[in-house]
Design a protein around this motif. Structure first.
Motif, PDB file in Angstrom:
ATOM      1  N   LYS A 163       0.835  -1.204   0.000  1.00 48.58           N
ATOM      2  CA  LYS A 163       0.000   0.000   0.000  1.00 48.58           C
ATOM      3  C   LYS A 163       0.874   1.261   0.000  1.00 48.58           C
ATOM      4  N   LEU A 164       0.410   2.241  -0.754  1.00 49.79           N
ATOM      5  CA  LEU A 164       1.070   3.538  -0.832  1.00 49.79           C
ATOM      6  C   LEU A 164       0.027   4.598  -0.493  1.00 49.79           C
ATOM      7  N   LYS A 165       0.172   5.216   0.676  1.00 48.72           N
ATOM      8  CA  LYS A 165      -0.776   6.233   1.126  1.00 48.72           C
ATOM      9  C   LYS A 165      -0.137   7.614   1.039  1.00 48.72           C
ATOM     10  N   GLY A 166      -0.883   8.550   0.479  1.00 50.69           N
ATOM     11  CA  GLY A 166      -0.345   9.892   0.292  1.00 50.69           C
ATOM     12  C   GLY A 166      -1.281  10.976   0.774  1.00 50.69           C
ATOM     13  N   ASN A 167      -0.700  12.108   1.066  1.00 50.85           N
ATOM     14  CA  ASN A 167      -1.450  13.297   1.451  1.00 50.85           C
ATOM     15  C   ASN A 167      -0.774  14.505   0.818  1.00 50.85           C
ATOM     16  N   ILE A 168      -1.540  15.285   0.064  1.00 46.60           N
ATOM     17  CA  ILE A 168      -1.015  16.477  -0.594  1.00 46.60           C
ATOM     18  C   ILE A 168      -1.708  17.704  -0.015  1.00 46.60           C
ATOM     19  N   LYS A 169      -0.910  18.684   0.382  1.00 47.46           N
ATOM     20  CA  LYS A 169      -1.451  19.930   0.930  1.00 47.46           C
ATOM     21  C   LYS A 169      -0.843  21.111   0.179  1.00 47.46           C
ATOM     22  N   VAL A 170      -1.718  22.011  -0.246  1.00 47.54           N
ATOM     23  CA  VAL A 170      -1.286  23.222  -0.936  1.00 47.54           C
ATOM     24  C   VAL A 170      -1.913  24.421  -0.235  1.00 47.54           C
ATOM     25  N   ASN A 171      -1.071  25.389   0.086  1.00 48.78           N
ATOM     26  CA  ASN A 171      -1.556  26.606   0.738  1.00 48.78           C
ATOM     27  C   ASN A 171      -0.962  27.811   0.012  1.00 48.78           C
ATOM     28  N   VAL A 172      -1.834  28.672  -0.514  1.00 51.70           N
ATOM     29  CA  VAL A 172      -1.409  29.882  -1.210  1.00 51.70           C
ATOM     30  C   VAL A 172      -2.135  31.069  -0.589  1.00 51.70           C
ATOM     31  N   HIS A 173      -1.377  32.118  -0.300  1.00 55.60           N
ATOM     32  CA  HIS A 173      -1.951  33.328   0.303  1.00 55.60           C
ATOM     33  C   HIS A 173      -1.720  34.501  -0.637  1.00 55.60           C
ATOM     34  N   TYR A 174      -2.808  35.167  -1.023  1.00 49.98           N
ATOM     35  CA  TYR A 174      -2.749  36.361  -1.874  1.00 49.98           C
ATOM     36  C   TYR A 174      -3.364  37.508  -1.091  1.00 49.98           C
ATOM     37  N   TYR A 175      -2.590  38.591  -0.930  1.00 54.90           N
ATOM     38  CA  TYR A 175      -3.061  39.639  -0.027  1.00 54.90           C
ATOM     39  C   TYR A 175      -2.849  41.058  -0.567  1.00 54.90           C
ATOM     40  N   GLU A 176      -2.963  41.236  -1.875  1.00 54.16           N
ATOM     41  CA  GLU A 176      -2.919  42.585  -2.434  1.00 54.16           C
ATOM     42  C   GLU A 176      -4.335  43.157  -2.455  1.00 54.16           C
ATOM     43  N   ASP A 177      -4.546  44.216  -1.701  1.00 57.76           N
ATOM     44  CA  ASP A 177      -5.871  44.848  -1.606  1.00 57.76           C
ATOM     45  C   ASP A 177      -6.937  43.848  -1.183  1.00 57.76           C
ATOM     46  N   GLY A 178      -6.572  42.913  -0.348  1.00 58.57           N
ATOM     47  CA  GLY A 178      -7.522  41.913   0.112  1.00 58.57           C
ATOM     48  C   GLY A 178      -6.794  40.815   0.863  1.00 58.57           C
ATOM     49  N   ASN A 179      -7.474  39.708   1.096  1.00 63.15           N
ATOM     50  CA  ASN A 179      -6.888  38.600   1.842  1.00 63.15           C
ATOM     51  C   ASN A 179      -7.580  37.318   1.408  1.00 63.15           C
ATOM     52  N   VAL A 180      -6.928  36.587   0.496  1.00 63.06           N
ATOM     53  CA  VAL A 180      -7.512  35.366  -0.057  1.00 63.06           C
ATOM     54  C   VAL A 180      -6.532  34.217   0.140  1.00 63.06           C
ATOM     55  N   GLN A 181      -7.034  33.069   0.585  1.00 65.93           N
ATOM     56  CA  GLN A 181      -6.181  31.905   0.767  1.00 65.93           C
ATOM     57  C   GLN A 181      -6.785  30.674   0.089  1.00 65.93           C
ATOM     58  N   LEU A 182      -5.896  29.898  -0.523  1.00 61.26           N
ATOM     59  CA  LEU A 182      -6.246  28.561  -0.999  1.00 61.26           C
ATOM     60  C   LEU A 182      -5.642  27.570  -0.015  1.00 61.26           C
ATOM     61  N   ASP A 183      -6.478  26.723   0.546  1.00 64.28           N
ATOM     62  CA  ASP A 183      -6.015  25.706   1.499  1.00 64.28           C
ATOM     63  C   ASP A 183      -6.607  24.375   1.061  1.00 64.28           C
ATOM     64  N   SER A 184      -5.801  23.575   0.364  1.00 62.76           N
ATOM     65  CA  SER A 184      -6.281  22.334  -0.238  1.00 62.76           C
ATOM     66  C   SER A 184      -5.607  21.138   0.421  1.00 62.76           C
ATOM     67  N   ASN A 185      -6.379  20.057   0.580  1.00 62.15           N
ATOM     68  CA  ASN A 185      -5.881  18.851   1.230  1.00 62.15           C
ATOM     69  C   ASN A 185      -6.457  17.638   0.497  1.00 62.15           C
ATOM     70  N   LYS A 186      -5.575  16.779  -0.005  1.00 60.24           N
ATOM     71  CA  LYS A 186      -6.018  15.628  -0.794  1.00 60.24           C
ATOM     72  C   LYS A 186      -5.405  14.341  -0.246  1.00 60.24           C
ATOM     73  N   GLU A 187      -6.261  13.362   0.088  1.00 59.02           N
ATOM     74  CA  GLU A 187      -5.815  12.052   0.547  1.00 59.02           C
ATOM     75  C   GLU A 187      -5.837  11.076  -0.632  1.00 59.02           C
ATOM     76  N   ILE A 188      -4.765  10.286  -0.756  1.00 60.88           N
ATOM     77  CA  ILE A 188      -4.641   9.349  -1.872  1.00 60.88           C
ATOM     78  C   ILE A 188      -4.160   8.001  -1.344  1.00 60.88           C
ATOM     79  N   GLU A 189      -4.700   6.912  -1.896  1.00 56.97           N
ATOM     80  CA  GLU A 189      -4.239   5.574  -1.536  1.00 56.97           C
ATOM     81  C   GLU A 189      -4.244   4.705  -2.778  1.00 56.97           C
ATOM     82  N   VAL A 190      -3.115   4.049  -3.038  1.00 53.64           N
ATOM     83  CA  VAL A 190      -3.005   3.170  -4.199  1.00 53.64           C
ATOM     84  C   VAL A 190      -2.367   1.858  -3.762  1.00 53.64           C
TER      85      VAL A 190
END
Length: 296
Positions: A183-210
């Motif tokens: 078994k190969l178990k994975g977890n991918i996390k991506v976090n991006v913060h954009y804060y020009e004239d505002g405050n926006v975040q991408l917070d992604s989490n993906k579980e994978i198993e093969v």
């Protein structure tokens, strides 16, 4: 925060620190110090929060090697040496080092021999994953750890800081290989913060198993098979994220607000008063006097 107890303050500052966007933990920490007025009772709690943040975010440090060379390594819970205070392992150079989570410095570097039983497979996976990271991540850093039960843990991080353009981002992926079950178990996390004239975040989490049918009789072949599966899964995830961004840009956001009027030209609000419709829209109506005479 003056009316809050120490426990309540600690809970708040810990949440702030653990929620720090990539590359911005120093700014958050400095702001917290101002809010807490350097309360000595909070220092221990803040240190624990920094320790959790650094290990969860795969903070990278430069580890000195022989002949005045340095190597970028990860600080992660997978490399933490039990019963030792902030002592971590770099499996690539077979060295242990002490890490100060407050000022992020390395001390007490010492050799740490590998486990002879798990080292052949771990080393083969490390060679394969190092080549993969070099090919697919511009500033990627990886570490491959082995455990006593025979599993192999792969940790990958890539940071991109662009504060001059008001955005920062971090990719983290963790893969655990169990050679016995395949078994190969994975977890991918991506976090991006954009804060020009505002405050926006991408917070992604993906579980994978093969599932794999790879045997460990040939460590190099097994490592190559693991990395192929990892590359396929991460490529599919990245493609899905890109498609989601296109969908947001082309459809979702446009349905929230029309980018231009039906004329496809921006409205000049400075000139709108020159038009009768503008006067009717912007000038308040004054009630006309009643023409009905009062009858006595």
């Amino acid at each position: 925060m003056e009316n809050l107890s120490t426990e309540e303050k600690l809970k708040i500052v810990t949440n702030f620190l653990l929620s720090s966007p990539p590359g911005e933990s120093d700014e958050v920490y400095n702001d917290i110090r101002v809010l807490t007025a350097d309360d000595p009772a909070l220092q221990t709690g803040i240190l624990n929060a920094l320790r959790e943040y650094n290990t969860e975010q795969y903070i990278t440090v430069n580890l000195p090697l022989q002949e005045n060379q340095e190597n970028q390594v990860l600080v992660s819970k997978f490399g933490q040496i039990e019963n030792e205070n902030d002592l971590y392992l770099d499996p690539k150079s077979h060295q242990a080092f002490r890490f100060d989570h407050m000022i992020r410095t390395v001390t007490d570097v010492e050799p740490r021999p590998p486990d002879e039983k798990t080292e052949p497979l771990r080393s083969a996976v490390e060679n394969a994953i190092t080549n993969y990271v070099e090919d697919h991540f511009k500033d990627g850093v990886s570490s491959v750890y082995s455990t006593e039960n025979g599993t192999i843990t792969i940790a990958i991080v890539d940071n991109k800081y662009n504060s001059s353009n008001f955005w920062n981002g971090r990719w983290r992926s963790t893969w655990v290989v169990d050679p016995e079950t395949g078994k190969l178990k994975g977890n991918i996390k991506v976090n991006v913060h954009y804060y020009e004239d505002g405050n926006v975040q991408l917070d992604s989490n993906k579980e994978i198993e093969v599932e794999t049918s790879t045997t460990t009789e040939n460590p190099a072949a097994a490592a190559a098979a693991y990395v192929r599966l990892i590359g396929k899964a991460e490529n599919e995830y990245q493609t899905a994220v890109n498609e989601a961004y296109i969908e947001l840009s082309e459809n979702t956001f446009k349905s929230l607000r029309r980018s231009l009027p039906l004329t496809r030209q921006k409205l000049d609000w400075d000139k709108i008063l020159n038009y009768k419709i503008g006067q009717e829209l912007l000038m308040p109506k004054i009630a006309e006097p009643s023409t009905t005479a009062n009858k006595e």
